[in-house]
Design a protein around this motif. Structure first.
Motif, PDB file in Angstrom:
ATOM      1  N   ASN A  97       0.857  -1.189   0.000  1.00  0.00           N
ATOM      2  CA  ASN A  97       0.000   0.000   0.000  1.00  0.00           C
ATOM      3  C   ASN A  97       0.898   1.246   0.000  1.00  0.00           C
ATOM      4  OD1 ASN A  97      -2.117   1.806   0.286  1.00  0.00           O
ATOM      5  ND2 ASN A  97      -2.206   1.572   2.519  1.00  0.00           N
ATOM      6  N   VAL A 135      -7.391   8.321  -1.005  1.00  0.00           N
ATOM      7  CA  VAL A 135      -6.655   9.496  -0.551  1.00  0.00           C
ATOM      8  C   VAL A 135      -6.612  10.595  -1.611  1.00  0.00           C
ATOM      9  CG1 VAL A 135      -5.262   8.368   1.203  1.00  0.00           C
ATOM     10  CG2 VAL A 135      -4.438   8.470  -1.136  1.00  0.00           C
ATOM     11  N   GLN A 137      -4.437  11.690  -3.712  1.00  0.00           N
ATOM     12  CA  GLN A 137      -3.250  12.552  -3.717  1.00  0.00           C
ATOM     13  C   GLN A 137      -2.313  12.257  -4.889  1.00  0.00           C
ATOM     14  OE1 GLN A 137      -3.033  15.016  -0.958  1.00  0.00           O
ATOM     15  NE2 GLN A 137      -5.085  14.214  -1.323  1.00  0.00           N
ATOM     16  N   GLU A 225      13.781   3.522  -0.436  1.00  0.00           N
ATOM     17  CA  GLU A 225      12.685   4.439  -0.133  1.00  0.00           C
ATOM     18  C   GLU A 225      11.430   4.117  -0.941  1.00  0.00           C
ATOM     19  OE1 GLU A 225      12.676   9.049   0.994  1.00  0.00           O
ATOM     20  OE2 GLU A 225      12.685   8.727  -1.163  1.00  0.00           O
ATOM     21  N   SER A 230       6.700   4.708   2.053  1.00  0.00           N
ATOM     22  CA  SER A 230       5.972   5.525   3.027  1.00  0.00           C
ATOM     23  C   SER A 230       6.797   6.736   3.443  1.00  0.00           C
ATOM     24  CB  SER A 230       5.595   4.699   4.244  1.00  0.00           C
ATOM     25  OG  SER A 230       6.756   4.192   4.867  1.00  0.00           O
ATOM     26  N   SER A 231       7.311   7.475   2.469  1.00  0.00           N
ATOM     27  CA  SER A 231       8.133   8.626   2.833  1.00  0.00           C
ATOM     28  C   SER A 231       7.287   9.801   3.298  1.00  0.00           C
ATOM     29  CB  SER A 231       9.042   9.029   1.674  1.00  0.00           C
ATOM     30  OG  SER A 231       8.271   9.480   0.582  1.00  0.00           O
ATOM     31  N   ILE A 232       6.028   9.931   2.781  1.00  0.00           N
ATOM     32  CA  ILE A 232       5.228  11.081   3.234  1.00  0.00           C
ATOM     33  C   ILE A 232       4.080  10.694   4.172  1.00  0.00           C
ATOM     34  CG2 ILE A 232       5.906  12.638   1.363  1.00  0.00           C
ATOM     35  CD1 ILE A 232       3.142  12.165   0.091  1.00  0.00           C
ATOM     36  N   PHE A 233       3.489   9.540   3.959  1.00  0.00           N
ATOM     37  CA  PHE A 233       2.459   9.124   4.926  1.00  0.00           C
ATOM     38  C   PHE A 233       2.332   7.617   5.022  1.00  0.00           C
ATOM     39  CE2 PHE A 233      -0.207  10.349   1.098  1.00  0.00           C
ATOM     40  CZ  PHE A 233      -0.683   9.101   0.770  1.00  0.00           C
ATOM     41  N   GLU A 234       1.784   7.161   6.142  1.00  0.00           N
ATOM     42  CA  GLU A 234       1.509   5.728   6.290  1.00  0.00           C
ATOM     43  C   GLU A 234       0.307   5.544   7.209  1.00  0.00           C
ATOM     44  OE1 GLU A 234       5.233   4.404   7.859  1.00  0.00           O
ATOM     45  OE2 GLU A 234       4.650   4.776   9.933  1.00  0.00           O
ATOM     46  N   VAL A 235      -0.329   4.376   7.080  1.00  0.00           N
ATOM     47  CA  VAL A 235      -1.489   4.097   7.918  1.00  0.00           C
ATOM     48  C   VAL A 235      -0.994   3.753   9.316  1.00  0.00           C
ATOM     49  CG1 VAL A 235      -3.514   2.632   8.247  1.00  0.00           C
ATOM     50  CG2 VAL A 235      -2.784   3.238   5.937  1.00  0.00           C
ATOM     51  N   GLU A 236      -1.495   4.493  10.287  1.00  0.00           N
ATOM     52  CA  GLU A 236      -1.105   4.284  11.685  1.00  0.00           C
ATOM     53  C   GLU A 236      -2.067   3.284  12.324  1.00  0.00           C
ATOM     54  OE1 GLU A 236       1.299   5.815  13.355  1.00  0.00           O
ATOM     55  OE2 GLU A 236       0.722   5.799  15.478  1.00  0.00           O
TER      56      GLU A 236
ATOM     57  N   PRO B 106      -2.330  18.587  -2.558  1.00  0.00           N
ATOM     58  CA  PRO B 106      -1.203  17.656  -2.746  1.00  0.00           C
ATOM     59  C   PRO B 106      -0.032  18.301  -3.478  1.00  0.00           C
ATOM     60  CG  PRO B 106      -3.091  16.993  -4.104  1.00  0.00           C
ATOM     61  CD  PRO B 106      -3.556  18.117  -3.232  1.00  0.00           C
ATOM     62  N   SER B 115       4.008  16.650   3.534  1.00  0.00           N
ATOM     63  CA  SER B 115       3.104  15.509   3.344  1.00  0.00           C
ATOM     64  C   SER B 115       1.707  16.053   3.103  1.00  0.00           C
ATOM     65  CB  SER B 115       3.036  14.664   4.616  1.00  0.00           C
ATOM     66  OG  SER B 115       4.266  14.048   4.884  1.00  0.00           O
ATOM     67  N   ARG B 134      -9.553   9.858   8.990  1.00  0.00           N
ATOM     68  CA  ARG B 134     -10.458   9.974   7.839  1.00  0.00           C
ATOM     69  C   ARG B 134     -11.104   8.625   7.568  1.00  0.00           C
ATOM     70  NH1 ARG B 134      -8.573   8.726   2.818  1.00  0.00           N
ATOM     71  NH2 ARG B 134      -9.475  10.621   2.002  1.00  0.00           N
ATOM     72  N   ILE B 144      -6.374   6.153  10.456  1.00  0.00           N
ATOM     73  CA  ILE B 144      -5.585   7.274  10.964  1.00  0.00           C
ATOM     74  C   ILE B 144      -4.247   7.232  10.242  1.00  0.00           C
ATOM     75  CG2 ILE B 144      -4.463   8.295  12.977  1.00  0.00           C
ATOM     76  CD1 ILE B 144      -6.767   7.026  14.649  1.00  0.00           C
ATOM     77  N   TYR B 145      -3.925   8.327   9.567  1.00  0.00           N
ATOM     78  CA  TYR B 145      -2.670   8.416   8.824  1.00  0.00           C
ATOM     79  C   TYR B 145      -1.642   9.208   9.615  1.00  0.00           C
ATOM     80  CZ  TYR B 145      -4.315   6.508   4.381  1.00  0.00           C
ATOM     81  OH  TYR B 145      -4.772   5.680   3.389  1.00  0.00           O
ATOM     82  N   ARG B 146      -0.398   8.752   9.534  1.00  0.00           N
ATOM     83  CA  ARG B 146       0.725   9.500  10.088  1.00  0.00           C
ATOM     84  C   ARG B 146       1.380  10.258   8.948  1.00  0.00           C
ATOM     85  NH1 ARG B 146       3.915   9.605  14.475  1.00  0.00           N
ATOM     86  NH2 ARG B 146       2.641   8.026  15.500  1.00  0.00           N
TER      87      ARG B 146
END
Ligand SMILES: Cc1cc2nc3c(=O)[nH]c(=O)nc-3n(C[C@H](O)[C@H](O)[C@H](O)COP(=O)(O)OP(=O)(O)OC[C@H]3O[C@@H](n4cnc5c(N)ncnc54)[C@H](O)[C@@H]3O)c2cc1C
Ligand SMILES: Nc1ncnc2c1ncn2[C@@H]1O[C@H](COP(=O)(O)O)[C@@H](O)[C@H]1O
Lengths: 274, 323
Positions: A97, A135, A137, A225, A230-236, B106, B115, B134, B144-146
């Motif tokens: 993902n 997303v 994006q 990378e 997941s350099s800018i976002f990842e699912v927490e 974006p 980000s 979201r 929940i996104y980081r």
């Protein structure tokens, strides 16, 4: 002219809520019995590109591109059955993902590679968002990676003035724009770009059309990378909300009685708003 | 992280979306002991700028007249330059949920090395990272996104956030001239869809129709029902895709996110993507022939019946009550 459409393969979004489960370790949906399908907005984008080709009447070529696992070949074959001319699959490596930065960089590198071999793409089309994570994006990131101007929520693309005339949806109506190639658009749905159903003959023909496969190595993007994705976002965290409520159904022996009950309930709420 | 910025389109003014974004921004700024700045893309009405100055510690307005007419490439250039003019060290840049903010977020994030994320319903800082909540999988899950890079450029489901509180003293306002290039995509025409009544997002009561109506004509029937209770009209994607009603009637994941006091779903099955757009309604009612339709798991009352039998009778009764 040359058009390129980016396709993403996703878990069928029509899976009913009662069959939907999360895999906590993967932080994603469990596949279960669900099909893998092409994201609907990507199919709207394919349809929009094909309609542009038909309207232009002349020499327009449409290419489909996907970064995905080998099963995503099905999406590209389906696009070719819809009469897309050729396709390219970049085989996904690493994160299942990947974030928009990873996908955007892979797609941009693949586009440059395809352009080296076959000339520049005048327009790149992506979906407004994906039906799984949604997303939305990737289009923006890709526009920046390619250094192209972009317009979002486009519903149609018509040949005009050496470029294209775009129609796009806003929250309050429609905007019309003129675009000079090369540019990028994100595509949304309307009544006119509902994806066509491939004809049997075109399904057979699709297997004779060229499907190029590339790896991250071929694109010289074989970096940690990109694979980590997941350099800018990842699912927490991800969870299923519990929000079902008890519904009171109108009862009574006759329709008249039942509708009467419904009217009273509606009136109660309306009156309470004042 | 130091300060937080809210980025507003001058032409849209300090509307409800901008108010929510500013409210979220103030809360975020307070949580990290920073300031809230407002970056305004393009000249705005004086009262919008004044209103922003009452809630933000600093307001930076792009003065170029060209920015009055929204063009995505120029708006982006403007946002990037305003970001620098405001100080540039923002941990987060928040935007509203209008079309323009959605499309630039974006790209702005990419230009700023940050980000991005869309449609956040809740945000908070966790160290240097912003966490954004979201929906995912068409509303079947919450994620929940980081966001790992600063600034976190996020457009918000802004109506979900309280407007920003007024500050004791007005923020300083700076007007700056920006360097803008000729755009290679130019918006040349705008057709604002004819709309009677209030915007769907602001509506107190909504009557929506779905595929089960079978065609455009029954929406006229629903109009009478809507008029009898002062409601606005909405629709499912299936009804919009069929061309029965305009696209801006669509409620759902990729349509309007509404939150009326009363939402009446007629011949709509209640797919998760539709629920996502109307889940914040106070009271939901449904009219559907199928007792097993998912919509009945998300409404307070309803009737299992053909709309053709229910709607005219219901309208008559509601008209009678109103008289
Ligand atoms: C990425 C993505 C985004 C999407 N975004 C949206 C969105 O923003 N908004 C949205 O709405 N959908 C969205 N969808 C589509 C969504 O999944 C559903 O397909 C859609 O909401 C179905 O619309 P519907 O309920 O009108 O039609 P259906 O699901 O076909 O339901 C019709 C209903 O009408 C009932 N019915 C039939 N005849 C009658 C009658 N005579 N009287 C009473 N009831 C009757 C049936 O029992 C049924 O429940 C999205 C899908 C995807 C994949
Ligand atoms: N792995 C991928 N391969 C090709 N295109 C993609 C991929 N991921 C996203 N896209 C494109 O970006 C659009 C928006 O996706 P997203 O940003 O994931 O919501 C999709 O509709 C696709 O057109």
């Amino acid at each position: 002219m040359k058009l390129l459409v980016c396709l993403k393969q996703i878990l069928d979004p029509d899976v009913p809520a009662r069959d939907f489960q999360i895999d906590p370790a993967a932080k994603a949906a469990r596949r279960g019995g669900a099909n893998l399908v092409t994201n609907i907005f990507c199919e709207n984008a394919v349809e929009t590109a094909l309609q542009f080709r038909e309207a232009a009447g002349g020499d327009v070529k449409v290419t489909a591109l996907c970064y995905g696992e080998s099963s995503a070949e099905d999406c590209l074959r389906k696009a070719m059955a819809m009469t897309v001319d050729e396709a390219c699959l970049v085989e996904r490596d690493g994160n299942t993902n990947p974030d928009a930065a990873a996908v955007g960089r892979v797609l941009a590198a693949a586009i440059r590679r395809l352009e080296q071999d076959g000339g520049a793409f005048d327009a790149v089309l992506v979906g407004r968002e994906s039906g799984d994570w949604g997303v939305g994006q990737t289009g923006g990131v890709l526009a920046e990676e390619l250094g192209r101007p972009a317009l979002g929520f486009v519903e149609s693309l018509q040949p005009g003035n050496g470029g294209a005339t775009l129609r796009r949806q806003t929250d309050v109506g429609i905007e019309v724009a003129e675009a000079e190639p090369p540019f990028l658009v994100t595509i949304t749905n309307n009544e006119d770009n509902v994806p066509r159903i491939p004809k049997t003959r075109d399904v057979m023909m699709s297997y004779r059309k060229p499907l190029q496969k590339l790896s991250l190595g071929d694109l010289e993007l074989d970096s940690e990378e990109i694979r980590a994705g997941s350099s800018i976002f990842e699912v927490e965290e991800i969870f299923i909300p519990t929000d079902e409520v008890e519904c009171e159904l109108a009862e009574g022996d006759t329709l008249e009685e039942r509708v009467d009950q419904l009217a009273k309930r509606i009136h109660e709420v309306v009156a309470s708003i004042g | 992280m130091a300060n937080v910025a809210v980025c507003v389109l001058g032409s849209l003014g300090y509307d409800r979306a901008a108010q929510g974004a500013a409210g979220a921004g103030r809360a975020l700024a307070e949580s990290v002991g920073g300031e809230l700045h407002a970056l305004v893309i393009g000249p705005a009405e004086d009262d919008a700028v004044a209103a922003l100055a009452t809630v933000a510690d600093r307001v930076v307005v792009g003065a170029n007249e060209a920015l009055r007419d929204y063009q995505p490439e120029q708006a982006l250039q403007a946002a990037q330059q305003l970001h620098a003019a405001g100080g540039g060290d923002y941990g987060a840049v928040l935007l509203g949920n209008d079309t323009y903010s959605q499309e630039i977020a974006p790209r702005l994030a990419h230009r700023l090395g940050g980000s991005s994320m869309a449609d956040a319903a809740a945000i908070r800082m966790d160290g240097d990272h912003l966490l954004a909540q979201r929906t995912a999988y068409g509303g079947k899950a919450i994620s929940i996104y980081r966001l790992k890079k600063q600034p976190a450029v996020v457009w918000l489901r802004a109506r979900g956030f309280e407007p920003a509180p007024e500050q004791p003293s007005a923020g300083e306002v700076a007007s700056v001239d920006l360097a803008l290039d000729e755009p290679r995509i130019r918006i040349t025409g705008r057709e604002v869809a004819e709309q009677e009544g209030v915007r769907l997002e602001d509506a107190q009561i909504i009557v929506s129709g779905g595929r089960g109506l079978g065609g455009p004509e029954p929406f006229q029937e629903l109009k009478k029902l809507a008029d009898s209770i002062g409601a606005e009209q909405g629709a499912s994607r299936a009804a919009c895709d069929a061309g029965w009603v305009p696209p801006n009637w669509q409620v759902g994941q990729t349509g309007k996110k509404v939150a009326p006091e009363l939402y009446i779903a007629v011949a709509i099955s209640g797919a998760s993507q539709h629920l996502l757009g109307m889940g914040d309604s106070k009271v939901v009612a449904a009219i559907n022939t199928d007792a097993d339709a998912p919509i009945f798991k998300h409404c307070s009352f309803g009737i299992v019946e053909d709309y053709k039998a229910v709607v005219p009778l219901l309208t008559e009764k509601l008209q009678a009550i109103a008289r």
